[in-house]
Enzyme design. Structure first.
Site, PDB file in Angstrom:
ATOM      1  N   TYR A  72     -43.248  35.607  -0.172  1.00 56.89           N
ATOM      2  CA  TYR A  72     -42.457  34.541  -0.804  1.00 56.89           C
ATOM      3  C   TYR A  72     -43.216  33.963  -2.002  1.00 56.89           C
ATOM      4  CZ  TYR A  72     -39.571  30.335  -1.182  1.00 56.89           C
ATOM      5  OH  TYR A  72     -38.743  29.338  -1.645  1.00 56.89           O
ATOM      6  N   LYS A 119     -42.071  34.097  -6.044  1.00 61.94           N
ATOM      7  CA  LYS A 119     -41.859  32.901  -6.868  1.00 61.94           C
ATOM      8  C   LYS A 119     -42.846  32.868  -8.042  1.00 61.94           C
ATOM      9  CE  LYS A 119     -38.367  31.223  -4.540  1.00 61.94           C
ATOM     10  NZ  LYS A 119     -37.005  31.216  -5.109  1.00 61.94           N
TER      11      LYS A 119
HETATM   12  P1  NDP Z   1     -30.681  28.362   2.081  1.00 59.22           P
HETATM   13  O1  NDP Z   1     -31.242  29.435   2.938  1.00 59.22           O
HETATM   14  O2  NDP Z   1     -30.232  27.103   2.693  1.00 59.22           O
HETATM   15  O3  NDP Z   1     -29.489  28.945   1.179  1.00 59.22           O
HETATM   16  C1  NDP Z   1     -29.677  30.125   0.453  1.00 59.22           C
HETATM   17  C2  NDP Z   1     -28.339  30.635  -0.029  1.00 59.22           C
HETATM   18  O4  NDP Z   1     -28.571  31.861  -0.758  1.00 59.22           O
HETATM   19  C3  NDP Z   1     -27.395  30.968   1.120  1.00 59.22           C
HETATM   20  O5  NDP Z   1     -26.089  30.640   0.777  1.00 59.22           O
HETATM   21  C4  NDP Z   1     -27.576  32.491   1.239  1.00 59.22           C
HETATM   22  O6  NDP Z   1     -26.480  33.146   1.811  1.00 59.22           O
HETATM   23  C5  NDP Z   1     -27.722  32.875  -0.223  1.00 59.22           C
HETATM   24  N1  NDP Z   1     -28.320  34.200  -0.343  1.00 59.22           N
HETATM   25  C6  NDP Z   1     -29.502  34.613   0.178  1.00 59.22           C
HETATM   26  N2  NDP Z   1     -29.667  35.920  -0.042  1.00 59.22           N
HETATM   27  C7  NDP Z   1     -28.561  36.345  -0.712  1.00 59.22           C
HETATM   28  C8  NDP Z   1     -28.139  37.605  -1.203  1.00 59.22           C
HETATM   29  N3  NDP Z   1     -28.862  38.717  -1.027  1.00 59.22           N
HETATM   30  N4  NDP Z   1     -26.954  37.678  -1.848  1.00 59.22           N
HETATM   31  C9  NDP Z   1     -26.188  36.584  -2.016  1.00 59.22           C
HETATM   32  N5  NDP Z   1     -26.533  35.365  -1.566  1.00 59.22           N
HETATM   33  C10 NDP Z   1     -27.700  35.246  -0.908  1.00 59.22           C
HETATM   34  O7  NDP Z   1     -31.835  28.113   0.991  1.00 59.22           O
HETATM   35  P2  NDP Z   1     -32.213  26.797   0.164  1.00 59.22           P
HETATM   36  O8  NDP Z   1     -31.004  26.097  -0.285  1.00 59.22           O
HETATM   37  O9  NDP Z   1     -33.270  26.078   0.901  1.00 59.22           O
HETATM   38  O10 NDP Z   1     -32.953  27.488  -1.079  1.00 59.22           O
HETATM   39  C11 NDP Z   1     -32.349  27.595  -2.354  1.00 59.22           C
HETATM   40  C12 NDP Z   1     -33.439  27.943  -3.347  1.00 59.22           C
HETATM   41  O11 NDP Z   1     -34.461  26.949  -3.313  1.00 59.22           O
HETATM   42  C13 NDP Z   1     -34.158  29.266  -3.075  1.00 59.22           C
HETATM   43  O12 NDP Z   1     -34.422  29.916  -4.286  1.00 59.22           O
HETATM   44  C14 NDP Z   1     -35.444  28.831  -2.411  1.00 59.22           C
HETATM   45  O13 NDP Z   1     -36.465  29.797  -2.563  1.00 59.22           O
HETATM   46  C15 NDP Z   1     -35.722  27.558  -3.161  1.00 59.22           C
HETATM   47  N6  NDP Z   1     -36.627  26.642  -2.485  1.00 59.22           N
HETATM   48  C16 NDP Z   1     -36.318  26.159  -1.235  1.00 59.22           C
HETATM   49  C17 NDP Z   1     -37.183  25.301  -0.603  1.00 59.22           C
HETATM   50  C18 NDP Z   1     -36.907  24.764   0.765  1.00 59.22           C
HETATM   51  O14 NDP Z   1     -37.842  24.219   1.378  1.00 59.22           O
HETATM   52  N7  NDP Z   1     -35.701  24.849   1.278  1.00 59.22           N
HETATM   53  C19 NDP Z   1     -38.432  24.858  -1.241  1.00 59.22           C
HETATM   54  C20 NDP Z   1     -38.641  25.403  -2.553  1.00 59.22           C
HETATM   55  C21 NDP Z   1     -37.763  26.256  -3.134  1.00 59.22           C
HETATM   56  P3  NDP Z   1     -26.542  33.583   3.392  1.00 59.22           P
HETATM   57  O15 NDP Z   1     -26.803  32.338   4.167  1.00 59.22           O
HETATM   58  O16 NDP Z   1     -25.204  34.148   3.597  1.00 59.22           O
HETATM   59  O17 NDP Z   1     -27.663  34.576   3.499  1.00 59.22           O
END
Ligand code: NDP
Length: 244
Positions: free
Chosen positions: A149, A153
């Protein structure tokens, strides 16, 4: 500070849950015509139920060909949020090739691909645009069990800078937001253990994790004309974590 996206077309990836879903809804509230891309149809159905103006696109962004086909008719986009990401945690010595490939294909390769599709359109219309890549504090700080991860990033931050360099002449700004932990599904995966959470919290000067809204507001700022002269930055939303 009033932000309006009336007349703008936005695309948000990973818009089914968490930060991406809240970003899609916030953009729509600010007047943008939003295309929401994610891979779980049920999430898209509930999103459209919540906000009828949102255009849903269901695709697995890890699949290059399927993404190409799904975004073929997406039309010109002014604002892009590359938010979808995959997190799978394991000790360094246990990382498998599959975990590595899956993570890089969503967190880095799909960002390249979706951005190419959208930026080509922005270039063709000549009206410029703004792209925000959702990165993480993990791009700049070693976190236990986060080898892959963190690496994705870190790569994303560097890609953001090169995109800013090459797309700038077309008046396309490219920035990243780099949040600390947010208690979404992904956040819970790494930080629901109270001992782990406490260790992280004790290193955040503001003494709390980020809320989804903290991240969304920063994304909106970077998409808006309030940040017209900002490109190529990695904007931390980390309560001071990386300052110490
Ligand atoms: P979530 O897991 O809550 O949501 C991620 C979303 O992305 C889901 O809707 C998921 O769909 C979708 N997704 C994942 N893989 C795919 C794919 N292959 N194709 C299409 N859609 C996909 O994540 P967060 O909201 O927490 O994270 C959002 C962003 O923020 C990310 O880039 C993460 O790395 C970043 N981030 C998050 C942090 C945290 O602590 N939460 C901290 C720092 C950064 P599905 O559920 O159907 O797989």
């Amino acid at each position: 500070m009033e932000i309006s996206f009336v007349g703008k077309r936005a695309l948000v990836t990973g818009a089914g849950k968490g930060i991406g879903r809240a970003t899609a809804l916030a953009l729509a509230r600010c007047g943008a015509k939003v295309t929401a891309v994610t891979r779980t149809q049920a999430d898209l159905s509930s999103l459209v139920q919540e906000c009828a103006s949102i255009i849903p696109v269901c695709v697995d962004l890890a699949d290059w060909g399927a993404t190409e086909a799904a975004l073929l008719d997406v039309g010109p986009i002014d604002l892009l949020v590359n938010n979808a990401a995959y997190a799978s945690l394991q000790p360094f010595l246990e990382v498998t090739p599959d975990q590595f490939d899956e993570s890089f294909s969503v967190n880095v390769k799909a960002v390249l691909h979706v951005s190419q599709i959208v930026a080509r359109g922005m270039k063709a219309t000549g009206s410029g645009g703004a792209i925000v890549n959702v990165s993480s504090q993990a791009s700049q700080c070693a976190l236990r069990d986060h080898t892959v991860y963190c690496a994705t990033k870190g790569a994303l931050d560097m890609m953001t800078k090169v995109m800013a360099l090459e797309l700038g002449p077309h008046q396309i700004r490219v920035n990243s937001v780099n949040p600390t932990v947010v208690m979404t599904d992904m956040g819970r995966l790494g930080w629901s253990d109270p001992d782990k959470a406490e260790t992280m919290l004790s290193r955040i000067p503001l003494g709390r994790f980020a809320e989804v809204e903290d991240v969304v507001n920063t994304i909106l700022f970077l998409l808006s004309d309030k940040s017209n002269m900002t490109s190529g930055v990695t904007l931390l939303v980390d309560g001071g974590f990386l300052a110490c």
